[in-house]
Write an enzyme that holds these catalytic residues in place. Sequence first.
Site: not given
Length: 732
Positions: A85, A221, A648
């Site tokens: 992402h 991810d 992240s």
Amino acid sequence: MRKLITLIAMVLISFSTVRAQEGMWIPSLLEQLNEEEMQGMGMELSAQDVYNINNSSLKDAIVHFNGGCTSELISPNGLLLTNHHCGYSSIQSHSSVENDYLKDGFWAKSRKEELANPNLSATLIKSIDEVTDKVLAGVTEEMTEEERNNVIKDNVRVIKEAAIEGTHYEAIVKPYYHGNQYYLIITEVFKDVRLVGAPPSSIGKFGSDTDNWVWPRHTGDFSIFRIYAGKDNKPAEYSEENVPYTPKHYLPVSTSGIKEGDFTMVYGFPGRTDEYLPSYAVDYIMNVQNPAKIKLRETALNIMDKKMRVDDATRIKYASTYASIANGWKKWIGENIGLKQTNAIKRKKELEKTFLAKLTDDQKEYGEALLKFEDLYKQRAYYAQARDYLIEVAFVSPDVISYAANFNGLFRVTSEEDQNVVIEKLKSGIKGHYKNYDAEIDQKVVGELLSHYYNDLKPGQYTPYLQEVYETFDGDFNRYAEVMFEDSYLVSQERTEELLSMKPKKILKKLKKDPAYMLYKAMLDHYRGEIAPKYSELEDKIALNQRVYMKGLMEVFPEKRFYPDANSTLRIAYGQVKGYEPLDAVRYGYQTYLDGVMAKYVPSDYEFDLPKKLIELYESKDYGPYADENGKMPVCFIGSNHTTGGNSGSPAINGKGQLIGLNFDRGWEGTMSDINYDISRCRNIMVDIRYVLFIVDKFAGAGYLIDEMTLVTNDTKAVEETATDEKPVMAE
Ligand code: ARG
Ligand code: ASP
């Protein structure tokens, strides 16, 4: 200062078990504040191995990815790992119908095939040093906030200039502890960052919005990039001549896996937290702000979802918009539940009571600051609410109003020449804008949201223009939206093209009468005139008050350990691999497996479909050397590391300094960790690095990337192995 910190540290260590594992710590202060506790929890490294400015250390492998996410170096050739992402827009930018890398994944088969990304930056940290005294030199008690800020601004400029003179580095000075301390950060910014590989979205975004913020999770991810540098290993603009960057350190990758209770640390760039808010602020967030934003977003999401479910083209168009609106929406719902269940307001109030009770005579000023908050937040509510609504109603969910904002630039220039420059720029953006636009959806969103805007707020909080609309359309904002979409130039590609083909003068004339532009302009003028000045004034007062209160907290509770709120600077969070019990009789395990991915599989669903190859690998149990001891393929795991947005892509590192996972999310029950961390329910979610290796090697057949990495097991001591510089030069 040093002595003081050591003294504080000594008191702290005895106290540290109380709320251990909460916090995002400054890497250059680990030795004083955290090393002992970290080692007690299983870290085999020293603070110097984690952060060192003279010798290579873990720090040299941690990279701020385009200013928003985190990433880490995992090979001597500049290979960079981050989330899917986080790489999403780069992957998307290289995708087309013929080469749909979002859908099918992408793997460069050689260095030549790696894809350049103009505007993508990778920032390394050279040093982090406290410069509070220098920044505050000349600041006096008597100064107004404005005077103070001006002195600080001048000092900061001088400090930055001096720090990087004659180097290719960049400098940042940031406030910590709400302006009680300042740190100077020297960075090295690389500008040639190329896409190397990404799994298909059915792995990298598996579970999409339904599973977002959710544990148990089954998402791979991750995506892989590479930093390129000039021949001198220094940052350079993109060029074919550039070569892979040789890092001072890269993370060795552990194939040994994890067990519950293992030490973990997350090294990255958390964006923003608000851990020291007074109860009044938490009250506002919980009872006013979050419910309003949740409601507004839910309205828009429902409209989008309806059409996305029945129409594939719409689904693709709105995938990214929907995901980003839903991300906040879902987080706030979780945040509110968590704040409620952990009695956050009551906790804050108790702390405040104790705080006031402990104040000595010469600490009165802190008490006054705390008490002032009540009135300030009360005053602020009116303006903050108007502002929150404006942002959601004009800019987050509907498209046409923020699109109209782009046209405002035309009114700001006067010469025809400048106007033509603006027009050309607008023209070049038309295609991109309409590629992801659906006027039918947008019209409904505008109608519904304006209706909430008008009905939820008091007249002075929105523009009088809205009142006129209300009267003209008898309160029917959907009807108003219908008329707007019939008349505006800004709701279809053809009409916008038509508008921009006119002479500048005529464009201006048309815009002035364009309903979408008129609404935008009225909203903006009202905000600038009636809301923003008072809002900023109150925000400034609150900031000052928060600075005093923060100082007070640190002085009144000298036995407590305070970490600064996140501010997009490099931090370390540490904790353990750990399951949790979010509800009575519910217990979550710490690890998910490929079996769980298969259990969620819904053929051709847009969130839970799976690539055929992955299913085959699952069926043949062809996991190579990456399987867990129990023979299963690990996918994700959770830990008690205190993280937030911006973390992240951060590496999860074990006690030996080896990469064990890739941070990408938090569990829903604990998203209130930004305001009120609670170890019983706050968990960060990481992709198990063995899943990354398995996908790269077995699924994508990109084993040549694995060959670049240094795979290690629990028996290897890491730091020396992957330091790429000469023998360390010790400082005097
Ligand atoms: N919740 C994660 C974060 O805040 C992941 C967001 C991206 N994924 C998504 N389905 N929207 O960034
Ligand atoms: N998903 C977030 C990010 O992108 C991480 C988090 O909020 O926990 O940074």
